[in-house]
Motif scaffolding. Structure first.
Motif, mmCIF file in Angstrom:
data_model
loop_
_atom_site.group_PDB
_atom_site.id
_atom_site.type_symbol
_atom_site.label_atom_id
_atom_site.label_comp_id
_atom_site.label_asym_id
_atom_site.label_seq_id
_atom_site.Cartn_x
_atom_site.Cartn_y
_atom_site.Cartn_z
ATOM 1 N N GLU A 1 -0.106 -36.612 8.386
ATOM 2 C CA GLU A 1 -0.661 -35.398 8.879
ATOM 3 C C GLU A 1 -0.358 -35.222 10.423
ATOM 4 O OE1 GLU A 1 -4.983 -33.969 9.937
ATOM 5 O OE2 GLU A 1 -4.776 -33.631 7.643
ATOM 6 N N ARG A 2 -0.418 -36.259 11.175
ATOM 7 C CA ARG A 2 -0.171 -36.153 12.444
ATOM 8 C C ARG A 2 1.137 -36.257 12.992
ATOM 9 N NH1 ARG A 2 -4.474 -35.244 15.043
ATOM 10 N NH2 ARG A 2 -3.179 -35.424 17.002
ATOM 11 N N ILE A 3 2.145 -36.677 11.993
ATOM 12 C CA ILE A 3 3.547 -36.596 12.294
ATOM 13 C C ILE A 3 4.349 -35.360 12.063
ATOM 14 C CG2 ILE A 3 5.766 -37.542 11.759
ATOM 15 C CD1 ILE A 3 4.245 -40.196 10.825
ATOM 16 N N ARG B 1 -1.061 -13.529 14.097
ATOM 17 C CA ARG B 1 -0.742 -12.067 13.554
ATOM 18 C C ARG B 1 0.639 -12.318 12.631
ATOM 19 N NH1 ARG B 1 -2.413 -7.037 17.100
ATOM 20 N NH2 ARG B 1 -4.417 -7.914 17.630
ATOM 21 N N GLU B 2 1.297 -13.242 13.089
ATOM 22 C CA GLU B 2 2.584 -13.508 12.479
ATOM 23 C C GLU B 2 2.667 -14.859 12.144
ATOM 24 O OE1 GLU B 2 5.534 -11.977 14.853
ATOM 25 O OE2 GLU B 2 4.804 -13.265 16.689
ATOM 26 N N ASP B 3 3.752 -15.324 11.149
ATOM 27 C CA ASP B 3 4.125 -16.826 11.176
ATOM 28 C C ASP B 3 4.536 -17.340 12.474
ATOM 29 O OD1 ASP B 3 3.250 -16.704 8.285
ATOM 30 O OD2 ASP B 3 5.215 -16.392 7.556
ATOM 31 N N THR B 4 4.067 -18.439 12.930
ATOM 32 C CA THR B 4 4.510 -18.953 13.975
ATOM 33 C C THR B 4 4.597 -20.585 13.945
ATOM 34 O OG1 THR B 4 2.698 -17.509 15.212
ATOM 35 C CG2 THR B 4 3.587 -19.237 16.377
ATOM 36 N N TYR B 5 5.458 -21.248 14.711
ATOM 37 C CA TYR B 5 5.538 -22.456 15.054
ATOM 38 C C TYR B 5 4.807 -23.038 15.833
ATOM 39 C CZ TYR B 5 10.282 -21.625 12.476
ATOM 40 O OH TYR B 5 11.166 -21.426 11.680
ATOM 41 N N VAL B 6 3.736 -24.102 15.318
ATOM 42 C CA VAL B 6 2.802 -24.557 16.213
ATOM 43 C C VAL B 6 2.911 -25.925 16.036
ATOM 44 C CG1 VAL B 6 0.342 -24.629 16.324
ATOM 45 C CG2 VAL B 6 1.367 -22.486 15.459
ATOM 46 N N MET B 7 2.380 -26.507 17.272
ATOM 47 C CA MET B 7 2.528 -28.082 17.281
ATOM 48 C C MET B 7 1.223 -28.348 17.989
ATOM 49 S SD MET B 7 5.137 -28.859 20.475
ATOM 50 C CE MET B 7 4.987 -30.743 20.269
ATOM 51 N N ARG B 8 0.631 -29.570 17.587
ATOM 52 C CA ARG B 8 -0.585 -30.076 18.313
ATOM 53 C C ARG B 8 -0.445 -30.514 19.772
ATOM 54 N NH1 ARG B 8 -1.551 -32.391 12.928
ATOM 55 N NH2 ARG B 8 -3.612 -32.331 12.268
ATOM 56 N N ASP B 9 -1.389 -30.443 20.650
ATOM 57 C CA ASP B 9 -1.077 -30.765 22.125
ATOM 58 C C ASP B 9 -0.549 -32.087 22.017
ATOM 59 O OD1 ASP B 9 -1.083 -31.245 24.638
ATOM 60 O OD2 ASP B 9 -3.121 -30.249 25.087
ATOM 61 N N PRO B 10 0.649 -32.509 22.559
ATOM 62 C CA PRO B 10 1.198 -34.128 22.773
ATOM 63 C C PRO B 10 0.117 -34.825 23.465
ATOM 64 C CG PRO B 10 2.785 -32.514 23.766
ATOM 65 C CD PRO B 10 1.547 -31.543 23.017
ATOM 66 N N PHE B 11 -0.120 -33.988 24.484
ATOM 67 C CA PHE B 11 -1.223 -34.879 25.549
ATOM 68 C C PHE B 11 -2.585 -34.997 25.215
ATOM 69 C CE2 PHE B 11 2.409 -32.228 27.461
ATOM 70 C CZ PHE B 11 3.015 -33.607 27.871
ATOM 71 N N GLN B 12 -3.186 -34.712 24.218
ATOM 72 C CA GLN B 12 -4.442 -34.642 23.771
ATOM 73 C C GLN B 12 -4.516 -35.902 22.707
ATOM 74 O OE1 GLN B 12 -6.033 -31.545 21.851
ATOM 75 N NE2 GLN B 12 -8.256 -32.313 22.019
ATOM 76 N N ALA B 13 -5.717 -36.701 23.078
ATOM 77 C CA ALA B 13 -5.783 -37.725 22.040
ATOM 78 C C ALA B 13 -6.504 -37.137 20.509
ATOM 79 C CB ALA B 13 -7.027 -38.601 22.452
ATOM 80 N N PRO B 14 -6.176 -37.611 19.590
ATOM 81 C CA PRO B 14 -6.691 -36.941 18.278
ATOM 82 C C PRO B 14 -8.130 -37.059 18.090
ATOM 83 C CG PRO B 14 -5.014 -38.891 17.809
ATOM 84 C CD PRO B 14 -5.276 -38.792 19.423
ATOM 85 N N PRO C 1 -11.875 -28.563 16.758
ATOM 86 C CA PRO C 1 -10.455 -27.841 16.889
ATOM 87 C C PRO C 1 -9.803 -28.694 17.872
ATOM 88 C CG PRO C 1 -12.136 -26.458 18.099
ATOM 89 C CD PRO C 1 -13.113 -27.473 17.228
ATOM 90 N N GLU C 2 -8.460 -28.591 17.679
ATOM 91 C CA GLU C 2 -7.587 -29.370 18.497
ATOM 92 C C GLU C 2 -7.046 -28.192 19.377
ATOM 93 O OE1 GLU C 2 -5.051 -32.519 16.923
ATOM 94 O OE2 GLU C 2 -5.983 -32.215 14.930
ATOM 95 N N PHE C 3 -6.416 -28.690 20.620
ATOM 96 C CA PHE C 3 -5.596 -28.064 21.160
ATOM 97 C C PHE C 3 -4.325 -27.903 20.691
ATOM 98 C CE2 PHE C 3 -8.624 -29.527 24.450
ATOM 99 C CZ PHE C 3 -9.265 -28.145 24.762
ATOM 100 N N TYR C 4 -3.657 -26.798 20.942
ATOM 101 C CA TYR C 4 -2.228 -26.826 20.264
ATOM 102 C C TYR C 4 -1.150 -25.914 21.222
ATOM 103 C CZ TYR C 4 -4.087 -21.913 19.436
ATOM 104 O OH TYR C 4 -4.707 -20.707 19.771
#
Length: 160
Positions: free
Chosen positions: A48-50, A82-95, A103-106
Protein backbone atom coordinates in the motif's frame (compact mmCIF):
# COMPACT_ATOMS: atom_id res chain seq x y z
CA UNK A 1 -1.99 13.83 87.37
CA UNK A 2 -1.96 11.24 84.66
CA UNK A 3 -4.02 11.88 81.58
CA UNK A 4 -5.19 8.93 79.62
CA UNK A 5 -5.30 9.26 75.92
CA UNK A 6 -8.74 8.67 74.53
CA UNK A 7 -9.18 5.49 72.52
CA UNK A 8 -10.42 6.09 69.01
CA UNK A 9 -12.16 3.36 67.17
CA UNK A 10 -11.77 3.39 63.41
CA UNK A 11 -14.88 3.83 61.32
CA UNK A 12 -14.01 0.76 59.27
CA UNK A 13 -12.58 -2.59 59.98
CA UNK A 14 -9.26 -3.40 58.36
CA UNK A 15 -9.16 -6.91 56.97
CA UNK A 16 -5.92 -8.36 55.74
CA UNK A 17 -7.54 -10.61 53.16
CA UNK A 18 -5.60 -10.76 49.93
CA UNK A 19 -6.62 -14.31 49.16
CA UNK A 20 -7.96 -13.28 45.73
CA UNK A 21 -4.50 -11.97 44.83
CA UNK A 22 -2.65 -15.12 45.75
CA UNK A 23 -1.38 -17.14 42.83
CA UNK A 24 -0.79 -20.87 42.96
CA UNK A 25 1.90 -20.94 40.27
CA UNK A 26 3.57 -17.58 39.86
CA UNK A 27 5.57 -18.51 36.73
CA UNK A 28 2.42 -19.63 34.88
CA UNK A 29 0.68 -16.39 35.82
CA UNK A 30 3.60 -14.28 34.57
CA UNK A 31 3.66 -16.23 31.29
CA UNK A 32 -0.11 -15.73 30.92
CA UNK A 33 0.23 -11.96 31.38
CA UNK A 34 3.09 -11.55 28.89
CA UNK A 35 2.33 -9.68 25.65
CA UNK A 36 1.97 -11.89 22.60
CA UNK A 37 4.89 -11.84 20.15
CA UNK A 38 4.64 -9.11 17.50
CA UNK A 39 2.63 -10.15 14.48
CA UNK A 40 4.48 -9.62 11.20
CA UNK A 41 2.96 -6.91 9.06
CA UNK A 42 0.68 -8.05 6.33
CA UNK A 43 2.35 -7.91 2.93
CA UNK A 44 -0.57 -5.84 1.63
CA UNK A 45 0.25 -3.08 4.14
CA UNK A 46 3.76 -2.78 2.68
CA UNK A 47 2.46 -2.76 -0.89
CA UNK A 48 0.00 0.00 0.00
CA UNK A 49 2.92 2.36 0.68
CA UNK A 50 4.55 1.73 -2.70
CA UNK A 51 3.61 4.14 -5.48
CA UNK A 52 2.49 2.14 -8.52
CA UNK A 53 0.51 4.54 -10.73
CA UNK A 54 2.55 6.28 -13.39
CA UNK A 55 1.99 9.98 -13.97
CA UNK A 56 3.50 11.89 -16.90
CA UNK A 57 2.63 15.51 -17.62
CA UNK A 58 1.97 16.23 -21.28
CA UNK A 59 3.12 19.83 -20.85
CA UNK A 60 6.52 19.52 -19.16
CA UNK A 61 7.18 15.76 -19.39
CA UNK A 62 7.51 15.44 -15.62
CA UNK A 63 7.28 11.77 -14.65
CA UNK A 64 6.43 10.48 -11.19
CA UNK A 65 4.96 7.39 -9.59
CA UNK A 66 1.93 8.24 -7.45
CA UNK A 67 -0.09 6.32 -4.86
CA UNK A 68 -3.64 7.13 -5.95
CA UNK A 69 -5.77 8.37 -8.83
CA UNK A 70 -9.33 9.40 -8.00
CA UNK A 71 -11.32 11.76 -5.81
CA UNK A 72 -11.02 10.30 -2.28
CA UNK A 73 -7.50 9.17 -1.37
CA UNK A 74 -7.77 6.66 1.51
CA UNK A 75 -4.71 8.07 3.27
CA UNK A 76 -5.99 11.67 3.24
CA UNK A 77 -8.93 11.32 5.62
CA UNK A 78 -11.77 13.76 4.96
CA UNK A 79 -10.40 14.98 1.61
CA UNK A 80 -12.49 14.77 -1.55
CA UNK A 81 -11.32 16.36 -4.77
CA UNK A 82 -13.82 17.75 -7.27
CA UNK A 83 -12.20 15.79 -10.07
CA UNK A 84 -10.05 12.70 -10.44
CA UNK A 85 -6.57 13.70 -9.30
CA UNK A 86 -3.15 12.06 -9.21
CA UNK A 87 -2.12 12.06 -5.53
CA UNK A 88 1.00 10.88 -3.75
CA UNK A 89 1.81 10.57 -0.08
CA UNK A 90 4.19 13.20 1.24
CA UNK A 91 7.61 11.60 0.69
CA UNK A 92 9.16 13.61 3.54
CA UNK A 93 6.73 12.46 6.24
CA UNK A 94 7.14 9.24 8.18
CA UNK A 95 4.23 6.79 7.87
CA UNK A 96 1.64 7.10 10.65
CA UNK A 97 1.39 4.43 13.30
CA UNK A 98 -0.93 1.62 12.22
CA UNK A 99 -3.20 1.74 15.26
CA UNK A 100 -3.86 5.48 15.01
CA UNK A 101 -6.41 6.78 12.54
CA UNK A 102 -4.50 9.82 11.40
CA UNK A 103 -4.66 11.58 8.04
CA UNK A 104 -1.41 11.75 6.13
CA UNK A 105 0.03 14.72 4.30
CA UNK A 106 -0.26 14.40 0.55
CA UNK A 107 0.74 16.11 -2.69
CA UNK A 108 -1.75 16.59 -5.52
CA UNK A 109 0.43 16.17 -8.62
CA UNK A 110 -1.99 16.64 -11.51
CA UNK A 111 -5.21 15.77 -13.30
CA UNK A 112 -6.71 15.29 -16.76
CA UNK A 113 -7.66 18.39 -18.77
CA UNK A 114 -11.44 18.78 -18.66
CA UNK A 115 -11.61 19.48 -22.43
CA UNK A 116 -8.92 17.47 -24.24
CA UNK A 117 -8.25 14.84 -21.51
CA UNK A 118 -4.45 15.35 -21.60
CA UNK A 119 -2.63 14.58 -18.35
CA UNK A 120 -1.24 17.83 -16.91
CA UNK A 121 0.57 18.67 -13.68
CA UNK A 122 -0.53 21.43 -11.33
CA UNK A 123 2.41 23.68 -12.27
CA UNK A 124 1.30 27.10 -13.56
CA UNK A 125 3.28 26.59 -16.77
CA UNK A 126 1.18 23.51 -17.63
CA UNK A 127 -2.36 24.00 -16.32
CA UNK A 128 -4.90 26.31 -14.75
CA UNK A 129 -7.69 25.41 -12.36
CA UNK A 130 -11.06 27.13 -12.64
CA UNK A 131 -13.84 24.78 -11.43
CA UNK A 132 -11.89 22.06 -13.31
CA UNK A 133 -8.31 21.56 -14.45
CA UNK A 134 -7.49 22.76 -17.98
CA UNK A 135 -4.26 22.60 -19.94
CA UNK A 136 -3.18 26.13 -20.86
CA UNK A 137 -4.31 25.81 -24.49
CA UNK A 138 -7.81 24.64 -23.57
CA UNK A 139 -7.96 27.07 -20.66
CA UNK A 140 -7.22 29.97 -22.98
CA UNK A 141 -9.93 28.83 -25.42
CA UNK A 142 -12.48 28.30 -22.62
CA UNK A 143 -11.56 31.47 -20.70
CA UNK A 144 -13.81 33.72 -22.79
CA UNK A 145 -16.80 32.38 -20.84
CA UNK A 146 -15.08 32.81 -17.45
CA UNK A 147 -15.44 35.79 -15.11
CA UNK A 148 -13.03 38.70 -15.60
CA UNK A 149 -10.99 37.76 -12.49
CA UNK A 150 -10.28 34.28 -13.84
CA UNK A 151 -9.40 35.67 -17.28
CA UNK A 152 -6.98 38.13 -15.66
CA UNK A 153 -5.36 35.33 -13.67
CA UNK A 154 -4.90 33.23 -16.82
CA UNK A 155 -3.44 36.16 -18.78
CA UNK A 156 -1.02 36.88 -15.96
CA UNK A 157 -0.10 33.18 -15.79
CA UNK A 158 0.61 33.11 -19.56
CA UNK A 159 2.85 36.19 -19.43
CA UNK A 160 4.98 34.93 -16.51
Amino acid sequence: MIVEEPQYEPEYEYVDDFSDLKVENEEEEIARLQLPPPVPQDIRDDKERIATIEFKCSGCDMQELVHYFGQKPPFAIGVKFREDTYVMRDPFQAPPQRWKLKPEFYVAIGAHCAMCNKVVCKDTSCSIYYTKTYCLQCGFAKSKSWPVEAQTKLRKQLTD
